[in-house]
Structures are given as structure tokens and as C-alpha cells.
Write a protein that holds these residues in place. Structure first.
Motif, PDB file in Angstrom:
ATOM      1  N   UNK A  24       0.826  -1.210   0.000  1.00  0.00           N
ATOM      2  CA  UNK A  24       0.000   0.000   0.000  1.00  0.00           C
ATOM      3  C   UNK A  24       0.854   1.252   0.000  1.00  0.00           C
ATOM      4  N   UNK A  25       1.949   1.226   0.752  1.00  0.00           N
ATOM      5  CA  UNK A  25       2.800   2.405   0.876  1.00  0.00           C
ATOM      6  C   UNK A  25       3.953   2.421  -0.124  1.00  0.00           C
ATOM      7  N   UNK A  26       4.303   1.241  -0.655  1.00  0.00           N
ATOM      8  CA  UNK A  26       5.356   1.128  -1.659  1.00  0.00           C
ATOM      9  C   UNK A  26       4.853   0.228  -2.782  1.00  0.00           C
ATOM     10  N   UNK A  27       3.955   0.726  -3.632  1.00  0.00           N
ATOM     11  CA  UNK A  27       3.333  -0.126  -4.665  1.00  0.00           C
ATOM     12  C   UNK A  27       4.319  -0.761  -5.616  1.00  0.00           C
ATOM     13  N   UNK A  28       5.544  -0.199  -5.748  1.00  0.00           N
ATOM     14  CA  UNK A  28       6.519  -0.757  -6.684  1.00  0.00           C
ATOM     15  C   UNK A  28       7.008  -2.144  -6.268  1.00  0.00           C
ATOM     16  N   UNK A  29       6.849  -2.505  -4.984  1.00  0.00           N
ATOM     17  CA  UNK A  29       7.317  -3.823  -4.553  1.00  0.00           C
ATOM     18  C   UNK A  29       6.446  -4.938  -5.113  1.00  0.00           C
ATOM     19  N   UNK A  30       5.266  -4.599  -5.653  1.00  0.00           N
ATOM     20  CA  UNK A  30       4.403  -5.624  -6.242  1.00  0.00           C
ATOM     21  C   UNK A  30       5.066  -6.292  -7.432  1.00  0.00           C
ATOM     22  N   UNK A  31       6.050  -5.627  -8.028  1.00  0.00           N
ATOM     23  CA  UNK A  31       6.739  -6.178  -9.193  1.00  0.00           C
ATOM     24  C   UNK A  31       7.788  -7.211  -8.815  1.00  0.00           C
ATOM     25  N   UNK A  32       7.996  -7.411  -7.517  1.00  0.00           N
ATOM     26  CA  UNK A  32       9.015  -8.351  -7.053  1.00  0.00           C
ATOM     27  C   UNK A  32       8.365  -9.558  -6.382  1.00  0.00           C
ATOM     28  N   UNK A  33       9.077 -10.668  -6.382  1.00  0.00           N
ATOM     29  CA  UNK A  33       8.594 -11.895  -5.772  1.00  0.00           C
ATOM     30  C   UNK A  33       8.376 -11.695  -4.271  1.00  0.00           C
ATOM     31  N   UNK A  34       7.247 -12.212  -3.759  1.00  0.00           N
ATOM     32  CA  UNK A  34       6.907 -12.036  -2.350  1.00  0.00           C
ATOM     33  C   UNK A  34       7.978 -12.613  -1.431  1.00  0.00           C
ATOM     34  N   UNK A  35       8.502 -13.777  -1.813  1.00  0.00           N
ATOM     35  CA  UNK A  35       9.544 -14.404  -0.990  1.00  0.00           C
ATOM     36  C   UNK A  35      10.788 -13.529  -0.920  1.00  0.00           C
TER      37      UNK A  35
END
Length: 370
Positions: A24-35
Motif C-alpha cells: 500500500x505504501x510502496x506499490x513498486x514492490x508488487x513487481x518483485x517476488x513475495x519471498x
């Protein structure tokens, strides 16, 4: 139920809520693997539990340093983001523990102090890695750009590309050294030393590659020092490193149980690493990689296939040119595939590529076996 038990039992909820807050606060992390994003955070939560139980804070230091080292490899993370991450995690832990009225206020203070330590250690590690490594990598790049007498319009792009690629192994080296400066478990020491060794080899290979390709003319060849080796053993060793670093599914196939060939094993290994890095980069973590090593009619055929996107037809004939980059994002030096071509030429062979949307991309190195 004491605070340590609460945190341990609610660990999964804490992690999931923390990840949602982060996205929510850093939407760019959605492009990276959750693990990859979680990396050492589960271990950090366990370390906080350990602080509550035994007052031992050694693992807090080790895991926060590892967290900072991991974050230094992501372009989207800054020091500010790391501090935010820890504050989000602290908030989620307190959200769970505050549901219980019998939580000891003294244990809340221990958690606060543990997070202060984690932020301090992570910030120091992240800063040292980013500042120290970037300066060193840029100096290397600037020196090489001067030696090559690049024109102004190409000089900065060349420097940026080298700095970017060298930062990856150098970040790992600097971060690992920082971890070893503190007390760590024997098992962790072995892991850190493995990272140091692998990263040092990668950095050395990158530098040698640049020196080799940029230092020879189209009429010269790389010097070759041949020896008889079982190439399957060499390839399996290199593949194992890629499995550990990138977690891809990688399969090695061959029409022989052993493949004994006379080659410069160091050059072949570095060429193979380039093809593997290319497959990982353009195939993605989910795409399996197939490596084939066959002997056919006294020729060694070594191929690397990935199921990623195809290479446009209009650039297939340029892809092995020195400094040509398919990826225009600024990443890469444009010499990896050129180096593979030079290795093949030095052995009296050649390299080819096939690519289409349905079957993916295959690079094949063909050289005489003897």
C-alpha cells in the motif's frame, strides 16, 4: 499467553499484514517476488521472540544486517524505505499483542529496543554498502572508459552500465564482510563465506570479461589454454550456483554419461555463465532453463534454453556485436554475448541463437571436441 507466545502464534498474520501495508505504501514492490521481499523478515520476528525469552540480541543484529544487504540489491529501496519497513513491522506486532490485556509493559520496551537495534544495524549496513560500493564500481568504470577513449555521448552510459552490474557482487561482498564483523553462528558463517566466494568469482569474471573483450581487435583471438576435462562436472558445479542464487528450475541433459573435451575450461565456464545469466534475466524466475551438452561428430554442442520472451528478428544478427544491448534500460554492458562469441571463435567454433514466442530462446555454442 505471554508476549513471545503471542508473536510466535500470530507470526503468519503479522507477515501478511506487514506485506499488505508495504504494498500500500510502496506499490513498486508488487513487481518483485513475495519471498524475495520478505527475505529475512520471518527470521527477524523469530529473533525478537528470542530477545523476549532470553534477552539474546545477537540474531537481531545478524538478521537486520542481512535484511539491509538484501535491500541494497533492489533499486526501489532507499534507507528511508528500510526504516519504514521496520516501523510497519513493529506496528503489526503491537497490533497483535495489544489485543491481550495481560501483556507485560517491560516486554513492550524490549520489543522497542530490539527494533531500535535493528534499524541502527540495517541503516549502517545499507549505507556502507551503497556508498562504498558505488564509489568503487564507478572508479573502475571511469578508468576503463578513459582507457577505451569513449566519446562523451557513450561514456556516461558505459560507466553507468558497468557500475550497475558490478554493484551486485560487490554489494554482497561488502554486506557479508559487515556480517562477519559481528558474532554469528557457525552455520551462518558457512553461508556467508559461500556468498563471499561466489560473489568474488562473479566480480572477477565481470572485470576479466570487460578487459578481454574490449582489449582485442576483430583480427585477434582470446588466448586459449586447453586441458582435458569432463565438462558435465564443470557445468553441474556452475548450475548449482545459479540454483542457489536465482532459485530457477534448471535441468542438465546430455547424450553421454561423461563428456571429455580439450578446452580452456575457464573461458568455457565464463561463457556458460553469461548464457545462464542471460537466460535468468530474460526468462524470469518462473521459466525453467534447459541446458544440453552433447557430443556429435567430434563436436561439442552446449546449449542454454529459456522459455521467456522472444528476441526480435531484426536484432538477431546484431546480438553478438560488441557493446550492443538488447535491453535499453541501461542494465548490462553489451559485452556478455560478444564474449561468448569470442570464446567460440578462439576454440575454432561458433555460437548461434534461435528465438520465437512459442518455443522461447536457445543459444548454442559449437566447438571441436579435440
Amino acid at each position: 499467553m505471554n508476549t513471545a507466545e503471542i508473536i510466535r502464534s500470530k507470526k503468519e498474520d503479522i507477515l501478511n499484514n506487514w506485506m499488505e501495508t508495504l504494498i500500500k505504501n510502496m506499490p513498486e514492490v508488487k513487481n518483485h517476488d513475495k519471498t524475495a521481499i520478505q527475505d529475512s523478515v520471518p527470521d527477524l520476528i523469530d529473533a525478537i521472540v528470542e530477545v523476549l525469552i532470553s534477552d539474546e540480541d545477537g540474531n537481531i543484529i545478524a538478521h537486520s544486517q542481512k535484511h539491509a544487504l538484501d535491500r541494497s540489491r533492489f533499486d526501489v529501496f532507499s534507507l528511508k524505505h528500510i526504516i519504514q519497513e521496520y516501523n510497519f513491522l513493529k506496528k503489526e506486532i503491537f497490533r497483535e499483542t495489544d489485543k491481550f490485556s495481560d501483556v507485560d509493559p517491560g516486554e513492550r520496551d524490549k520489543i522497542m529496543f530490539a527494533f531500535d537495534q535493528a534499524i541502527e544495524q540495517a541503516a549502517e549496513t545499507f549505507y556502507r554498502v551503497k556508498q562504498g560500493v558505488q564509489v568503487n564500481a564507478r572508479k573502475i568504470a571511469e578508468k576503463k572508459a578513459d582507457e577505451m577513449e569513449l566519446q562523451d555521448e557513450n561514456r556516461e552510459e558505459f560507466i553507468h552500465s558497468i557500475s550497475h552490474d558490478l554493484n551486485n557482487p560487490l554489494n554482497a561482498i561488502m554486506g557479508s564482510i559487515s556480517l562477519l564483523e559481528h558474532e554469528v553462528d557457525v552455520a551462518d558463517v558457512k553461508k556467508i563465506l559461500s556468498i563471499l566466494k561466489t560473489s568474488s568469482i562473479q566480480a572477477e569474471s565481470l572485470i576479466k570479461e570487460l578487459l578481454d573483450v574490449s582489449g582485442i581487435s576483430c583480427r585477434e583471438k582470446l588466448p586459449v589454454n586447453k586441458e582435458s576435462v569432463n565438462l558435465l562436472d564443470e557445468l553441474e558445479t556452475e548450475i548449482e550456483v545459479f540454483r542457489v542464487l536465482h532459485r530457477n528450475h534448471i535441468e542438465l541433459q546430455s547424450n553421454q554419461d561423461r563428456i571429455n573435451v580439450d578446452v580452456d575450461v575457464n573461458l568455457i565456464r565464463r561463457a556458460f555463465d553469461n548464457l545462464m545469466s542471460n537466460a535468468v534475466k530474460h526468462g524470469g524466475k518462473a521459466a525453467p532453463i534447459l541446458v544440453r551438452c552433447d557430443l556429435e561428430n567430434d563436436k561439442l554442442k552446449l546449449s542454454v534454453h529459456n522459455g521467456g520472451g522472444s528476441i526480435p528478428d531484426d536484432v538477431l544478427d546484431k546480438i553478438f556485436d560488441r557493446y550492443y544491448k538488447l535491453d535499453k534500460s541501461g542494465k548490462g554492458w553489451g559485452i556478455g554475448l560478444s564474449f561468448v562469441k569470442e570464446v567460440a571463435r578462439a576454440h575454432g567454433g561458433h555460437v548461434t541463437v534461435w528465438s520465437n514466442k512459442e518455443k522461447g530462446t536457445t543459444f548454442e555454442l559449437v566447438i571441436p571436441a579435440k
